[in-house]
Structure formats: structure tokens, C-alpha cells
Design an enzyme around this catalytic site. Structure first.
Site, PDB file in Angstrom:
ATOM      1  CE  LYS A   6      -1.772   2.935   2.576  1.00 52.73           C
ATOM      2  NZ  LYS A   6      -1.637   4.053   1.634  1.00 52.73           N
ATOM      3  N   PRO A   7       1.033   1.859  -1.177  1.00 55.51           N
ATOM      4  CG  PRO A   7       0.937   2.590  -3.397  1.00 55.51           C
ATOM      5  CD  PRO A   7       0.421   1.522  -2.473  1.00 55.51           C
ATOM      6  CB  SER A  62       4.431   9.514  10.866  1.00 51.96           C
ATOM      7  OG  SER A  62       3.150   8.923  10.881  1.00 51.96           O
ATOM      8  CD  GLU A  87      13.257   0.276   9.115  1.00 54.25           C
ATOM      9  OE1 GLU A  87      13.921   1.249   9.544  1.00 54.25           O
ATOM     10  OE2 GLU A  87      13.651  -0.892   9.211  1.00 54.25           O
ATOM     11  CG  LEU A  88       8.444   4.118  13.266  1.00 54.50           C
ATOM     12  CD1 LEU A  88       7.958   4.041  14.695  1.00 54.50           C
ATOM     13  CD2 LEU A  88       7.279   4.002  12.290  1.00 54.50           C
ATOM     14  CB  CYS A 131      13.671   8.577   7.548  1.00 53.84           C
ATOM     15  SG  CYS A 131      14.550   7.313   6.621  1.00 53.84           S
TER      16      CYS A 131
HETATM   17  P1  NAD Z   1       2.485   8.439   7.379  1.00 55.75           P
HETATM   18  O1  NAD Z   1       2.668   7.719   8.665  1.00 55.75           O
HETATM   19  O2  NAD Z   1       1.527   9.567   7.341  1.00 55.75           O
HETATM   20  O3  NAD Z   1       1.999   7.428   6.234  1.00 55.75           O
HETATM   21  C1  NAD Z   1       2.731   6.272   5.906  1.00 55.75           C
HETATM   22  C2  NAD Z   1       1.803   5.275   5.256  1.00 55.75           C
HETATM   23  O4  NAD Z   1       0.842   4.828   6.205  1.00 55.75           O
HETATM   24  C3  NAD Z   1       1.002   5.839   4.078  1.00 55.75           C
HETATM   25  O5  NAD Z   1       0.955   4.870   3.065  1.00 55.75           O
HETATM   26  C4  NAD Z   1      -0.359   6.056   4.683  1.00 55.75           C
HETATM   27  O6  NAD Z   1      -1.435   6.031   3.768  1.00 55.75           O
HETATM   28  C5  NAD Z   1      -0.466   4.879   5.624  1.00 55.75           C
HETATM   29  N1  NAD Z   1      -1.446   5.003   6.689  1.00 55.75           N
HETATM   30  C6  NAD Z   1      -2.012   6.131   7.188  1.00 55.75           C
HETATM   31  N2  NAD Z   1      -2.872   5.821   8.173  1.00 55.75           N
HETATM   32  C7  NAD Z   1      -2.856   4.476   8.305  1.00 55.75           C
HETATM   33  C8  NAD Z   1      -3.530   3.561   9.163  1.00 55.75           C
HETATM   34  N3  NAD Z   1      -4.399   3.962  10.070  1.00 55.75           N
HETATM   35  N4  NAD Z   1      -3.264   2.239   9.018  1.00 55.75           N
HETATM   36  C9  NAD Z   1      -2.375   1.798   8.103  1.00 55.75           C
HETATM   37  N5  NAD Z   1      -1.711   2.628   7.265  1.00 55.75           N
HETATM   38  C10 NAD Z   1      -1.947   3.954   7.356  1.00 55.75           C
HETATM   39  O7  NAD Z   1       3.953   8.876   6.918  1.00 55.75           O
HETATM   40  P2  NAD Z   1       4.328   9.788   5.659  1.00 55.75           P
HETATM   41  O8  NAD Z   1       3.919  11.186   5.988  1.00 55.75           O
HETATM   42  O9  NAD Z   1       3.873   9.164   4.419  1.00 55.75           O
HETATM   43  O10 NAD Z   1       5.934   9.680   5.687  1.00 55.75           O
HETATM   44  C11 NAD Z   1       6.767  10.521   6.421  1.00 55.75           C
HETATM   45  C12 NAD Z   1       7.295   9.819   7.652  1.00 55.75           C
HETATM   46  O11 NAD Z   1       7.946   8.606   7.276  1.00 55.75           O
HETATM   47  C13 NAD Z   1       8.338  10.627   8.381  1.00 55.75           C
HETATM   48  O12 NAD Z   1       8.113  10.562   9.777  1.00 55.75           O
HETATM   49  C14 NAD Z   1       9.643   9.922   8.046  1.00 55.75           C
HETATM   50  O13 NAD Z   1      10.675  10.083   8.956  1.00 55.75           O
HETATM   51  C15 NAD Z   1       9.180   8.503   7.973  1.00 55.75           C
HETATM   52  N6  NAD Z   1      10.144   7.702   7.187  1.00 55.75           N
HETATM   53  C16 NAD Z   1      10.900   6.761   7.832  1.00 55.75           C
HETATM   54  C17 NAD Z   1      11.850   6.019   7.115  1.00 55.75           C
HETATM   55  C18 NAD Z   1      12.717   4.971   7.787  1.00 55.75           C
HETATM   56  O14 NAD Z   1      13.301   4.153   7.096  1.00 55.75           O
HETATM   57  N7  NAD Z   1      12.845   4.979   9.113  1.00 55.75           N
HETATM   58  C19 NAD Z   1      12.007   6.242   5.743  1.00 55.75           C
HETATM   59  C20 NAD Z   1      11.228   7.221   5.148  1.00 55.75           C
HETATM   60  C21 NAD Z   1      10.281   7.937   5.869  1.00 55.75           C
END
Ligand code: NAD
Length: 524
Positions: free
Chosen positions: A182-183, A233, A254-255, A288
Site C-alpha cells: 500500500k503506497p 510516521s 521504520e519511523l 528519514c
Molecule cells: P504516514 O505515517 O503519514 O503514512 C505512511 C503510510 O501509512 C502511508 O501509506 C499512509 O497512507 C499509511 N497510513 C495512514 N494511516 C494508516 C492507518 N491507520 N493504518 C495503516 N496505514 C496507514 O507517513 P508519511 O507522511 O507518508 O511519511 C513521512 C514519515 O515517514 C516521516 O516521519 C519519516 O521520517 C518517515 N520515514 C521513515 C523512514 C525509515 O526508514 N525509518 C524512511 C522514510 C520515511
């Protein structure tokens, strides 16, 4: 409208993340000017269940064809991506707002990762022979066998839409799993095109699928999967983990991060400044593992800040989707993230930091935030404590290395870090005291390309790792086998029936095995 994997038939339900029902479709927009590129149908919970059920069937054959069979298909995917890279880069630029060079990283990573996993995966997942520690059990062959979970669900963010989805799917596939991804709803298109190529152009097995949508679709994927890899996140990671607890489904998370860099008085100031600009601003700071805060020892602080300012001011920002490689910084991908970036910079400004360059949105349409250098930051400011995830580099003066290490560790995050020191030994000494999943000495970001190294966060930055042996073993159950080496008797001395003579012998045997020293062993 681009169709999802299975029939749309969407019933609105409560989105787990924000309490609002998911719509039945969403628009994907160009961050550079806000225009719509495509409309994508949302997969309902029923659609997700049907997709996963279909893949569960296909996974059996995928596992059965073994490493050579899976390698064949993944190498075909590599060659297809090589042949189609320009088109994929175009699409990536359109949906993410990245500059050309950053968009191209997505394919580069996956091409290298395919080679890495098909070559190393079989070694990482080879049976492990274990020597039984008790001599009495040496008549057994003992081994650990790695078995794929089945269907792995990957939920991915918008900042590296292919690296953080297909990139994680690769080891899962090599291990013999099927993968449903799920992207992010902001950036699904390039991945959808790759999966279309896999299925329609390559005619590859039905073990790679995309399910599109927001929270509800992600939640449904957690319910259906045998293992969940989530990147995103901290807030959503906790929701995912809670949901996975309902079915006791294992997860890796991975947050976010707030990666520190330390620059000591002996460092090569010019290299450190150039590295800070690159490590803090690559992908317009939306990584990240970006450099999110910099601690510089007092004697070199002014020189470092001046060199960094000159470097940042040289950088070009703009849409180079037509001109290719004429910009270093692109647009922000997420409008919500631009708001966060802006609020951190304003908070720092009000708290007395100096904004040396940038510090505002650009006028006009699209998500443009200028590359921003902040001097004289401190830990009272949000920009030094919370994840900014944008083109902002805050720098703080410290009196010595001890203060720098203390401040670097003063965070709830622990994803990565960098140290610039006078020599490699000093750098390593400091690196070993930083509480984070990785530290690059006299370099930035480079650990991500060393695919043999585990990559993951401590504390609120996550659970589990991608890359390295653990990065593929996490997609497998372990099964422990004991197999006889010799012909076997009808019964064993330790089996039934119990009796005083037999148990007495067993006691003496255990004493002999557990005690140390001859007298003790024989009970004298
Ligand atoms: P996000 O948490 O808003 O969304 C990530 C994914 O989760 C999306 O596909 C979204 O649709 C999905 N999602 C949203 N609500 C959900 C739910 N209730 N259940 C299941 N899935 C759900 O994050 P974002 O804004 O897309 O990405 C930015 C964050 O990602 C930043 O905090 C960044 O640091 C982190 N990040 C971490 C790494 C790593 O490797 N540690 C890499 C890249 C980004």
C-alpha cells in the site's frame, strides 16, 4: 481513472487514522504546480482481502520454484526497469516534485538491491547447522531452516515511493513471499507502473500487487498479511502496531528521525560543510536519515557556518523535469509537511535564531520551500527537537565534544547520525557513544548504500531493520529441526516408564553433565 488491483466496489467506512471515511478515489497531484496527474480508485477492505487471498495461492508456487526460479524473475524486473528508467523517472518527478537526479536514485537503488538480494539472499537464508552443546545429543543433526511467512504487507510513505516499497519487497520476494504494497496516497503512480510491467509486460507470477488507499486500506492490509513492514510516521506506526496486535502479526517499523551531526574542532571544515549541505538537503530534506541538526565545536563554528551558508546559497531550486540535472532542490511532496517545515522555522526565528538564508515559501503555485540555514539554534526550539523533514539545517554552537554527544543523544529518536572529526579514530570513538541505529564517520547517508549493514532505528525511530542478513531473515519464520544421524532404538532411556532406578540414573547423569570438576561431577 487508474484502476486498483481488484474491482473497486468501495463501501465508505471509518478511516482508522483520522476518523473520516475514506473516499472511493483520490487525486494524485504534481507538487511543482498542484495540477492533477491522475485519479486512483481506493481498494476497500474486501478488495484487499481478495487480493491477498489470490496472492496466497500464487505464493505456494513462488516458494516452490526456489531461489534460482525467483532470481530469474527478479533479474527480468531489473532489466525491465533499466529499459524503462527514463519513463519511470518522468513519472517519479511528476508525482513527487523531486529533481531529476533525486528521482533517478529510486531506480538506481532497486537495480543494485535486486542484484544484492538475489546473490546474497540464498546465503543469508541457507540452513544453519547448530552443534548440540550436550555430548549426549551429538547423535542429532540440528539445524535452523528459514521459511517464508506467506504474504507480506508493505505500507510505505511518500518521500521515496519506490525505494521504500519495492526496495523492501525485494528481500521478501527473494525469501519466497508474495508481497502486497500500500503506497502513500500522495505518490502511488511509479510503483503502480512497475507492478503493471511485472504482471503485463513480463508476465511474472502473481506475487506482487498494489492496493491503493489511505488509512482504511492500510488497516485492512495489516489484518490480512502474515507480516507487516511499515515505513512512515511514529504516529501511524503505533496505530499499525496496535492493529497488528489483534492478529499477533509480526511487524517491523521504520519511523521518523532527528539525526544529529557532530563537527569537532579537528575536522576538515570544508568537507563537513559540503556534507552537511548534501546530507541535510538531498531530496529537499525529505529523508528519514537527513541531517536534521548540527553541533559544531566553538573554535570552528563561525568558519563552518560561513562555508555552509556559501554552499547553500549556491544551490538551485526548481522543476528540472524538462531540462534534467539543472536543479539541486525540488518541491516538497506533501502540503502538510510544508506547513510543519514553515512552523519550525518561524518558531526558531521567534526564539532568536538567525535565519542566514531561505526561511520562507516561494511565491506562486506548488509546494516550494527555500533551502534554509539556521544559525545559533538551541534545544528550546522545535527545529532541534521535532522531525522537520524539509530543506532546513539548524546549527548549534557547543563548547566541546562532550556537550555535543549529550545533546545528540537528548532526543526521543535514534535513527542515524554523522560525525566529522580530525581523524577516523576520533570519529569512531564518538560514533560509539551516539545512541542511534547508524553513524557515518566523516560522511553522510552512505550507510544506506552498504546493503550488508542493518538499517533501522532505536527508541521512537522504529523496531527491526532492513538490509543485511536480518533484513531478509525478518521475512521468514525460523523452523528448528533435529534429525537423527544413527539408527534409532525402539525407545529412549529418558522416555516412559519412570521408576526409581531409571530416575536415579538420570539424576546422576545430570549431575555429571552440569557440575564442573571431576569430584563434583561424581558427587564426592
Ligand atoms: P504516514 O505515517 O503519514 O503514512 C505512511 C503510510 O501509512 C502511508 O501509506 C499512509 O497512507 C499509511 N497510513 C495512514 N494511516 C494508516 C492507518 N491507520 N493504518 C495503516 N496505514 C496507514 O507517513 P508519511 O507522511 O507518508 O511519511 C513521512 C514519515 O515517514 C516521516 O516521519 C519519516 O521520517 C518517515 N520515514 C521513515 C523512514 C525509515 O526508514 N525509518 C524512511 C522514510 C520515511
Amino acid at each position: 481513472m487508474t484502476k486498483p488491483e481488484s474491482a473497486a466496489g468501495v463501501e465508505a467506512a471509518e478511516a482508522a487514522s483520522n476518523g473520516k471515511p475514506d473516499p472511493d478515489s483520490f487525486e494524485v497531484r504534481r507538487p511543482t504546480d498542484g495540477t492533477v496527474i491522475d485519479t486512483v480508485a481506493v481498494a476497500s477492505a474486501e478488495d484487499v482481502a481478495a487480493t491477498v487471498a489470490r496472492m496466497r495461492e500464487a505464493q505456494r508456487e513462488w516458494e516452490a520454484i526456489g531461489f534460482p526460479g525467483r532470481r530469474h524473475w527478479l533479474e527480468k524486473l531489473r532489466d525491465w526497469m533499466l529499459d524503462n528508467q527514463d519513463r519511470l523517472d518522468d513519472l517519479m518527478q511528476a508525482e513527487s516534485g523531486k529533481v531529476r537526479a533525486d528521482a533517478a536514485l529510486e531506480c538506481f537503488y532497486c537495480l543494485d538491491a535486486i542484484n544484492f538480494w538475489v546473490e546474497r539472499g540464498p546465503k543469508f537464508l541457507a540452513d544453519e547447522v547448530v552443534q548440540p552443546h550436550l555430548t549426549l545429543l551429538r547423535a542429532k543433526r540440528a539445524k535452523v531452516v528459514y521459511r517464508p511467512f506467506g504474504v507480506v504487507g508493505i505500507i510505505s510513505p511518500w518521500n521515496f515511493p519506490v525505494i521504500l516499497s519495492l526496495g523492501d519487497a525485494l528481500p521478501a520476494l527473494v525469501a519466497g513471499n508474495a508481497v502486497a504494497i500500500k503506497p502513500s496516497e500522495l505518490t502511488p503512480l511509479t510503483l503502480m507502473e512497475i507492478v503493471r510491467g511485472w504482471r503485463e509486460e513480463l508476465g511474472a507470477p502473481d506475487v506482487l500487487a498494489v492496493v491503493n488507499g489511505m488509512g482504511e486500506t492500510g488497516g485492512a492490509l495489516v489484518d490480512e498479511s502474515d507480516y507487516v513492514q511499515f515505513t512512515g510516521s511514529e504516529r501511524t506506526g503505533k496505530i499499525v502496531m496496535k492493529r497488528a496486535a489483534e492478529t499477533l502479526t509480526p511487524v517491523s517499523l521504520e519511523l521518523g528521525g532527528k539525526d544529529p551531526m557532530i563537527v569537532t574542532r579537528g575536522a576538515d571544515v570544508e568537507r563537513a560543510a559540503n556534507a552537511t549541505a548534501f546530507g541535510g538537503l538531498l531530496n529537499t530534506g525529505q529523508i528519514c536519515i537527513s541531517i536534521e541538526r548540527v553541533y559544531v565545536e566553538e573554535p570552528i563554528y563561525d568558519e563552518f557556518v560561513e562555508k555552509l551558508r556559501a554552499k547553500v546559497e549556491e544551490l538551485r531550486q526548481g522543476d528540472d523535469s524538462d531540462s534534467h540535472y539543472t536543479s539541486e532542490l525540488g518541491a516538497m511532496t506533501s502540503p502538510a509537511q510544508t506547513e510543519i517545515v514553515s512552523s519550525h522555522v518561524e518558531d526558531a526565528r521567534e526564539a532568536g535564531a538567525r535565519i542566514l538564508t531561505g526561511g520562507k515559501r516561494k511565491d506562486g503555485p506548488g509546494e516550494w520551500y527555500e533551502p534554509t540555514l539556521i544559525a545559533d539554534a538551541d534545544h528550546s526550539m522545535r527545529v532541534m527537537r521535532e522531525e522537520t523533514f524539509g530543506p532546513v539545517i539548524p546549527v548549534m554552537k557547543v563548547k566541546d565534544v562532550e556537550e555535543a554527544i549529550e545533546l545528540a543523544n537528548d532526543t526521543k529518536y535514534g535513527l542515524g547520525s554523522s560525525v566529522f572529526a580530525g581523524d577516523a579514530e576520533e570519529g569512531e570513538r564518538i560514533a560509539r557513544r551516539i545512541d542511534a541505529g547508524h553513524c557515518n564517520v566523516n560522511d553522510v547517508l552512505v550507510n544506506y548504500n552498504v546493503l550488508g549493514l542493518p538499517m533501522g532505528g532505536w527508541k521512537s525511530s522504529g523496531i527491526g531493520v532492513r538490509h543485511g542478513a536480518q533484513g531478509i531473515r525478518r521475512f521468514c519464520h525460523t523452523e528448528a529441526l533435529t534429525i537423527p544421524r544413527l539408527p534409532q532404538p525402539k525407545s529412549e532411556p529418558l522416555w516412559y516408564p519412570y521408576g526409581p532406578r531409571q530416575r536415579g540414573l538420570v539424576r546422576r547423569l545430570y549431575r555429571f553433565l552440569s557440575a564442573r570438576g571431576v569430584r563434583n561431577r561424581i558427587g564426592l
